[in-house]
Design a protein around this motif. Structure first.
Motif, PDB file in Angstrom:
ATOM      1  N   MET A  22       4.343 -24.517 -81.088  1.00 42.54           N
ATOM      2  CA  MET A  22       4.270 -25.743 -80.300  1.00 42.54           C
ATOM      3  C   MET A  22       3.499 -26.790 -81.060  1.00 42.54           C
ATOM      4  O   MET A  22       2.562 -26.452 -81.753  1.00 42.54           O
ATOM      5  N   ALA A  27       5.821 -36.555 -79.817  1.00 43.67           N
ATOM      6  CA  ALA A  27       4.891 -36.773 -78.717  1.00 43.67           C
ATOM      7  C   ALA A  27       5.334 -37.909 -77.805  1.00 43.67           C
ATOM      8  O   ALA A  27       5.003 -37.912 -76.622  1.00 43.67           O
ATOM      9  N   GLU A  28       6.096 -38.889 -78.339  1.00 43.30           N
ATOM     10  CA  GLU A  28       6.437 -40.045 -77.506  1.00 43.30           C
ATOM     11  C   GLU A  28       7.706 -39.836 -76.701  1.00 43.30           C
ATOM     12  O   GLU A  28       8.103 -40.713 -75.951  1.00 43.30           O
ATOM     13  N   LEU A  31       7.514 -40.053 -72.727  1.00 36.55           N
ATOM     14  CA  LEU A  31       6.268 -40.677 -72.264  1.00 36.55           C
ATOM     15  C   LEU A  31       6.017 -41.871 -73.165  1.00 36.55           C
ATOM     16  O   LEU A  31       5.756 -41.716 -74.355  1.00 36.55           O
ATOM     17  N   ARG A  34       1.344 -43.290 -74.666  1.00 36.82           N
ATOM     18  CA  ARG A  34       0.426 -42.151 -74.676  1.00 36.82           C
ATOM     19  C   ARG A  34      -0.825 -42.539 -75.413  1.00 36.82           C
ATOM     20  O   ARG A  34      -0.767 -43.047 -76.533  1.00 36.82           O
ATOM     21  N   ARG A  35      -1.964 -42.294 -74.798  1.00 41.38           N
ATOM     22  CA  ARG A  35      -3.221 -42.606 -75.450  1.00 41.38           C
ATOM     23  C   ARG A  35      -3.687 -41.380 -76.225  1.00 41.38           C
ATOM     24  O   ARG A  35      -3.666 -40.274 -75.698  1.00 41.38           O
ATOM     25  N   PRO A  36      -4.157 -41.595 -77.434  1.00 42.95           N
ATOM     26  CA  PRO A  36      -4.724 -40.439 -78.139  1.00 42.95           C
ATOM     27  C   PRO A  36      -6.040 -40.017 -77.502  1.00 42.95           C
ATOM     28  O   PRO A  36      -6.767 -40.843 -76.940  1.00 42.95           O
ATOM     29  N   ARG A  37      -6.337 -38.739 -77.594  1.00 46.06           N
ATOM     30  CA  ARG A  37      -7.566 -38.217 -76.989  1.00 46.06           C
ATOM     31  C   ARG A  37      -8.759 -38.751 -77.745  1.00 46.06           C
ATOM     32  O   ARG A  37      -8.778 -38.778 -78.979  1.00 46.06           O
ATOM     33  N   ALA A  38      -9.774 -39.123 -76.976  1.00 44.23           N
ATOM     34  CA  ALA A  38     -10.961 -39.713 -77.578  1.00 44.23           C
ATOM     35  C   ALA A  38     -11.994 -38.630 -77.829  1.00 44.23           C
ATOM     36  O   ALA A  38     -12.292 -37.829 -76.946  1.00 44.23           O
ATOM     37  N   MET A  97      -4.707 -29.546 -69.276  1.00 39.46           N
ATOM     38  CA  MET A  97      -3.874 -30.326 -70.198  1.00 39.46           C
ATOM     39  C   MET A  97      -3.009 -29.409 -71.051  1.00 39.46           C
ATOM     40  O   MET A  97      -1.841 -29.711 -71.329  1.00 39.46           O
ATOM     41  N   ARG A  98      -3.567 -28.278 -71.465  1.00 39.23           N
ATOM     42  CA  ARG A  98      -2.763 -27.314 -72.237  1.00 39.23           C
ATOM     43  C   ARG A  98      -1.616 -26.786 -71.396  1.00 39.23           C
ATOM     44  O   ARG A  98      -0.477 -26.635 -71.880  1.00 39.23           O
ATOM     45  N   LYS A 100      -0.177 -28.374 -68.969  1.00 40.40           N
ATOM     46  CA  LYS A 100       0.814 -29.451 -68.815  1.00 40.40           C
ATOM     47  C   LYS A 100       1.640 -29.600 -70.080  1.00 40.40           C
ATOM     48  O   LYS A 100       2.846 -29.876 -70.016  1.00 40.40           O
ATOM     49  N   GLU A 101       0.998 -29.422 -71.248  1.00 37.54           N
ATOM     50  CA  GLU A 101       1.752 -29.500 -72.508  1.00 37.54           C
ATOM     51  C   GLU A 101       2.817 -28.413 -72.554  1.00 37.54           C
ATOM     52  O   GLU A 101       3.953 -28.642 -72.968  1.00 37.54           O
ATOM     53  N   PHE A 102       2.417 -27.210 -72.124  1.00 34.30           N
ATOM     54  CA  PHE A 102       3.366 -26.084 -72.116  1.00 34.30           C
ATOM     55  C   PHE A 102       4.539 -26.409 -71.215  1.00 34.30           C
ATOM     56  O   PHE A 102       5.704 -26.190 -71.561  1.00 34.30           O
ATOM     57  N   ARG A 104       5.630 -29.362 -70.274  1.00 45.11           N
ATOM     58  CA  ARG A 104       6.443 -30.430 -70.855  1.00 45.11           C
ATOM     59  C   ARG A 104       7.380 -29.856 -71.905  1.00 45.11           C
ATOM     60  O   ARG A 104       8.576 -30.184 -71.943  1.00 45.11           O
TER      61      ARG A 104
ATOM     62  N   HIS B 154      -3.841 -35.830 -81.275  1.00 51.60           N
ATOM     63  CA  HIS B 154      -3.580 -35.209 -79.979  1.00 51.60           C
ATOM     64  C   HIS B 154      -3.629 -36.279 -78.905  1.00 51.60           C
ATOM     65  O   HIS B 154      -4.508 -37.146 -78.921  1.00 51.60           O
ATOM     66  N   TYR B 155      -2.684 -36.230 -77.976  1.00 55.28           N
ATOM     67  CA  TYR B 155      -2.584 -37.234 -76.937  1.00 55.28           C
ATOM     68  C   TYR B 155      -3.020 -36.658 -75.616  1.00 55.28           C
ATOM     69  O   TYR B 155      -2.970 -35.450 -75.390  1.00 55.28           O
ATOM     70  N   ILE B 157      -2.431 -36.045 -71.616  1.00 51.65           N
ATOM     71  CA  ILE B 157      -1.204 -35.825 -70.842  1.00 51.65           C
ATOM     72  C   ILE B 157      -1.588 -35.700 -69.376  1.00 51.65           C
ATOM     73  O   ILE B 157      -2.694 -35.242 -69.052  1.00 51.65           O
TER      74      ILE B 157
END
Lengths: 123, 157
Positions: A22, A27-28, A31, A34-38, A97-98, A100-102, A104, B154-155, B157
């Protein structure tokens, strides 16, 4: 809990995500914004705090504050419950979030399979 | 307590008189006396006793040497020092050998099959992999600082 394992190994290898490979899709896809994680803590701060590599994730700032509080309150184990809760809550949101990624990835794979079947039906 | 020459083991007995003399030397009856077969390995006329360890002897009998379970003057096995109670034990098992072997093989094969299945079809949670910052911790995991790391974003979600 084993439903995804049964689907992957017994019935439907194409539509179930493989956690080793995975993410497969860009990524887009689907969606738009999409904001990158800060990342709040810097790499130098994590290195100075001697944080183990497995714990240098996006919740590192909570962990650094928790470690400092534990070091200040040692040997009393109470006193850092709020910071601990903050770190645990951040880890929980990270796990969600993990998940949700799965999910998606799984829906995109099912969509891909459906498109392929429709294409083969029209040919 | 020096032993004289005629009390030591001698060559393999050929005639019945030599067998009787050897049996008398070892304090055995002539009917019981059976030397090792003469194949040149050097046993001589030493008697061949059954390969049973001292564990199998009666624990309640009043032996002269209770720890050895051995009487004075009794002929000792060639491997007596191996068959003492601290060492090799030839007592019969509680369960027959083939039953033990069958149980062991069933257990071993079950464990191997289950471990093999787990190796080819691993079990995992339905979550994606954990996301790490700084290009998946490129520098922290020993990446070359002079080279450009592969960009990993990493985005949310």
């Amino acid at each position: 809990m084993g439903a995804h394992l049964a689907r992957r190994y017994l019935w439907d290898t194409e539509a179930e995500p493989d956690p080793v490979q995975m993410p497969t899709f860009p990524a887009e896809l689907g969606l738009r914004e999409r904001r990158p994680r800060a990342m709040v803590a810097s790499a130098e701060q994590l290195a100075q705090g001697r944080v183990p590599l497995e714990q240098r994730d996006f919740c590192g700032h909570h962990l650094l504050r928790l470690m400092r509080c534990q070091r200040d309150n040692f040997p009393l184990p109470w006193g850092c419950h709020e910071l601990r809760h903050a770190w645990d809550s951040c880890q929980h949101h990270d796990y969600v979030m993990r998940m949700k990624e799965f999910e998606r990835e799984r829906r995109l794979r099912q969509r891909q399979k459906q498109l392929r079947q429709e294409q083969e039906a029209t040919e | 307590s020096e032993m004289s020459k005629d009390m030591m083991p001698g060559p393999y007995p050929r005639t019945p008189e030599e067998r009787a003399a050897a049996a008398k030397k070892y304090n055995m009856r002539v009917e019981d006396y059976q030397p090792y077969p003469d194949d040149g390995l050097g046993y001589g006329d030493y008697p061949m006793l059954p390969n049973k360890s001292q564990y199998e002897r009666d624990p309640w009998y009043q032996w002269d040497q209770p720890d050895m379970r051995h009487n004075w003057g009794e002929p000792m096995h060639w491997d007596f020092d191996m068959y003492i109670r601290n060492r090799v034990d030839t007592s019969p098992t509680v369960v027959p050998w083939h039953t033990m072997r069958k149980h062991f093989l069933v257990f071993l094969s079950t464990m191997l099959i289950m471990f093999g299945l787990g190796a080819f079809y691993p079990s995992y949670r339905p979550v994606g992999p954990k996301q790490y910052p700084f290009n998946d911790l490129y520098l922290e995991r020993g990446g070359d600082p002079n080279k450009e790391p592969p960009a990993v974003i990493h985005y949310e979600i």
